[in-house]
Each structure stands twice: as C-alpha cells, then as structure tokens.
Design a protein around this motif. Structure first.
Motif, PDB file in Angstrom:
ATOM      1  N   TYR A  48       0.793   2.831   8.954  1.00 42.91           N
ATOM      2  CA  TYR A  48       1.312   2.204   7.738  1.00 42.91           C
ATOM      3  C   TYR A  48       1.078   0.701   7.791  1.00 42.91           C
ATOM      4  O   TYR A  48       0.820   0.132   8.854  1.00 42.91           O
ATOM      5  CB  TYR A  48       2.812   2.492   7.570  1.00 42.91           C
ATOM      6  CG  TYR A  48       3.701   1.797   8.582  1.00 42.91           C
ATOM      7  CD1 TYR A  48       4.327   0.574   8.285  1.00 42.91           C
ATOM      8  CD2 TYR A  48       3.933   2.347   9.851  1.00 42.91           C
ATOM      9  CE1 TYR A  48       5.143  -0.063   9.205  1.00 42.91           C
ATOM     10  CE2 TYR A  48       4.742   1.724  10.768  1.00 42.91           C
ATOM     11  CZ  TYR A  48       5.352   0.521  10.442  1.00 42.91           C
ATOM     12  OH  TYR A  48       6.153  -0.122  11.364  1.00 42.91           O
ATOM     13  N   PHE A  49       1.148   0.091   6.619  1.00 42.17           N
ATOM     14  CA  PHE A  49       1.015  -1.367   6.519  1.00 42.17           C
ATOM     15  C   PHE A  49       2.306  -1.943   5.968  1.00 42.17           C
ATOM     16  O   PHE A  49       2.991  -1.303   5.167  1.00 42.17           O
ATOM     17  CB  PHE A  49      -0.149  -1.735   5.586  1.00 42.17           C
ATOM     18  CG  PHE A  49      -1.475  -1.201   6.048  1.00 42.17           C
ATOM     19  CD1 PHE A  49      -2.094  -1.720   7.181  1.00 42.17           C
ATOM     20  CD2 PHE A  49      -2.101  -0.171   5.365  1.00 42.17           C
ATOM     21  CE1 PHE A  49      -3.319  -1.221   7.616  1.00 42.17           C
ATOM     22  CE2 PHE A  49      -3.318   0.343   5.788  1.00 42.17           C
ATOM     23  CZ  PHE A  49      -3.925  -0.195   6.923  1.00 42.17           C
ATOM     24  N   LYS A  50       2.634  -3.130   6.403  1.00 45.49           N
ATOM     25  CA  LYS A  50       3.869  -3.777   5.958  1.00 45.49           C
ATOM     26  C   LYS A  50       3.552  -5.077   5.246  1.00 45.49           C
ATOM     27  O   LYS A  50       2.794  -5.902   5.752  1.00 45.49           O
ATOM     28  CB  LYS A  50       4.790  -4.044   7.144  1.00 45.49           C
ATOM     29  CG  LYS A  50       6.195  -4.469   6.748  1.00 45.49           C
ATOM     30  CD  LYS A  50       7.138  -4.432   7.947  1.00 45.49           C
ATOM     31  CE  LYS A  50       8.566  -4.713   7.510  1.00 45.49           C
ATOM     32  NZ  LYS A  50       9.516  -4.628   8.639  1.00 45.49           N
ATOM     33  N   TYR A  51       4.118  -5.237   4.059  1.00 41.11           N
ATOM     34  CA  TYR A  51       3.947  -6.478   3.320  1.00 41.11           C
ATOM     35  C   TYR A  51       4.729  -7.582   4.034  1.00 41.11           C
ATOM     36  O   TYR A  51       5.873  -7.389   4.433  1.00 41.11           O
ATOM     37  CB  TYR A  51       4.473  -6.336   1.893  1.00 41.11           C
ATOM     38  CG  TYR A  51       3.706  -5.352   1.046  1.00 41.11           C
ATOM     39  CD1 TYR A  51       2.469  -5.685   0.506  1.00 41.11           C
ATOM     40  CD2 TYR A  51       4.226  -4.090   0.770  1.00 41.11           C
ATOM     41  CE1 TYR A  51       1.770  -4.787  -0.293  1.00 41.11           C
ATOM     42  CE2 TYR A  51       3.533  -3.183  -0.019  1.00 41.11           C
ATOM     43  CZ  TYR A  51       2.312  -3.541  -0.545  1.00 41.11           C
ATOM     44  OH  TYR A  51       1.624  -2.643  -1.319  1.00 41.11           O
ATOM     45  N   LYS A  52       4.104  -8.737   4.168  1.00 43.85           N
ATOM     46  CA  LYS A  52       4.728  -9.827   4.915  1.00 43.85           C
ATOM     47  C   LYS A  52       5.439 -10.837   4.030  1.00 43.85           C
ATOM     48  O   LYS A  52       6.368 -11.509   4.467  1.00 43.85           O
ATOM     49  CB  LYS A  52       3.664 -10.554   5.750  1.00 43.85           C
ATOM     50  CG  LYS A  52       2.891  -9.654   6.707  1.00 43.85           C
ATOM     51  CD  LYS A  52       3.803  -9.019   7.747  1.00 43.85           C
ATOM     52  CE  LYS A  52       2.996  -8.177   8.737  1.00 43.85           C
ATOM     53  NZ  LYS A  52       3.863  -7.492   9.718  1.00 43.85           N
ATOM     54  N   ASN A  53       4.982 -10.990   2.793  1.00 41.20           N
ATOM     55  CA  ASN A  53       5.507 -12.071   1.943  1.00 41.20           C
ATOM     56  C   ASN A  53       6.064 -11.563   0.624  1.00 41.20           C
ATOM     57  O   ASN A  53       5.792 -12.127  -0.430  1.00 41.20           O
ATOM     58  CB  ASN A  53       4.397 -13.106   1.682  1.00 41.20           C
ATOM     59  CG  ASN A  53       3.873 -13.711   2.965  1.00 41.20           C
ATOM     60  OD1 ASN A  53       4.633 -14.233   3.763  1.00 41.20           O
ATOM     61  ND2 ASN A  53       2.563 -13.629   3.158  1.00 41.20           N
TER      62      ASN A  53
END
Length: 225
Positions: A48-53
């Motif tokens: 999975y990918f996680k949004y940072k901003n």
C-alpha cells in the motif's frame, strides 16, 4: 553395508521431511496468530501507499470515514465496483463510507451536482447505488440535456422529488461543494476512478494483489493500523 546406508539415508530423509512439515505448520500458526492479534503483514510502499501531505478536512463525514471513494457515475469501473463496496459495507455496518464525485469536465461536474443534490433527499443510499446500475444502460442520447431527462424520469420513479432536485442543482451551496470535490481530488492526487482511500491516508497497491479477494483483505488489514 550399502543396504545399511540406504536404510539410514531413508530414515534421515523422513526426519528432514517431518521437520520441514512441522516448521511449515509452525509458520502458518504464527501467521494466523499474527492476524488474530490484529497485526498487519502489509508493508508500506509494497502492499500500500500512504499519502504524506493530506490536508485535514473540516467535513465531518470525510474526517470520520473509514473509507472514501472517489468515483463518477459514468465510469464503467465504478459501476462494477459499486456492488462490491456496498457488499463490504453491508458486512461491516459499523464502518463509515464516504463518497466524493470527481470533476474532470463539464459532464462529470453535472453528475457531481446530481450526487450532492441527492444527498439532501430521503433514500440517498439506495438512489446512489441504483444510479450506477442505471448509468450502465445510458447511451444514444444526443446531448447532456436529453440524458438528464432520462435520469430525472428514473429518479422520479424511485420516489425522488425531482422538482426540488432540479432547484438544488443550481444552488450556491452545490457550487461550493463542487469546488471542494476538485480540491479533494487534487489533495489526494486522484488520477483515475474508482479510487478507495483507506483510513483517510492509504491506498492499496493493485500491483501487489495476487487475487481479486486480496483487495478487501488488504483493506481490512489497513483499517487495523
């Protein structure tokens, strides 16, 4: 002597196979225990990918949502995905699901207005999901106005107050909601639909899926993080 060595070798092989079997069973048991404890085996950047901003929203529905779906009624993939998401929600009624209509152009802007206008009427959940099925059958209309006539007729048959709906479509409130949809899509870097955001900040990496069922397993695990 050769016979004795053969017997010993067979015995050792049996012990090795037995040990391998026990180790495999032990590993399986460990994995099951990990899942039971609610510890996810998914790795960021791989599964999975996680949004940072992500900019935090003041919209209570989105802030409290376990899942946020970016969609469009006219999107064929969204139409196929809708019953799956609905089935998951039926199995997880305590989870909150929020929807954000994307605005790519004038046509999708009209569909987004339709969504937000329907939100203000009774029976929204049913009408929202019924529209995905209805949109599958649309086609051959000369223009958007002709298409809207068919949509209004369908919603009228579903018990929607279409006169109120039409009046709401042009309201200033909906204009603000459309701007909000555009900002959210930019914030979450939405490039296609449907996109399902988990726990406000994560998306499943489709390339990591080994089977279709893995998607919902990943979603369930991500919600435990």
């Amino acid at each position: 002597m050769k016979k004795f060595i053969s017997v010993v070798w067979v015995g050792l092989l049996a012990l090795l196979l037995s040990a391998c079997g026990e180790e495999k069973a032990e590993n399986t048991l460990v994995e099951e225990n990990v899942q039971l404890m609610g510890v996810s085996q998914l790795k960021e950047g791989e599964h999975y990918f996680k949004y940072k901003n992500i900019v935090k929203t003041s919209d209570t529905n989105l802030a409290d949502a376990d899942l946020i779906e970016f969609f469009s009624y006219a999107c064929g993939h969204c139409q196929s995905f809708a019953p799956e998401l609905q089935a998951w929600h039926n199995e997880n009624p305590k989870k909150e699901v929020a929807y954000v209509p994307v605005v790519w152009n004038q046509q999708t802007a009209v569909y987004a207005r339709l969504f937000y206008a329907l939100e203000q009427q009774p029976g929204f959940d049913k009408n929202h999901h019924d529209l995905f099925v209805f949109f599958k059958g649309l086609g051959g209309e000369k223009n958007l106005a002709e298409q809207l006539d068919k949509i209004y007729a369908f919603l009228d048959g579903n018990g929607v107050d279409t006169e109120k709906l039409k009046a709401t479509l042009e309201s200033k409130e909906l204009e603000e909601k459309l701007k909000y949809s555009v900002e959210l899509a930019k914030n979450y870097e939405i490039r296609g639909t449907p996109t399902l955001v988990v726990a406000g900040s994560m998306v499943v990496n489709d390339k990591a899926l080994k089977s279709h069922d893995d998607f919902w397993r990943y979603v369930d695990e991500l919600l435990t993080l």
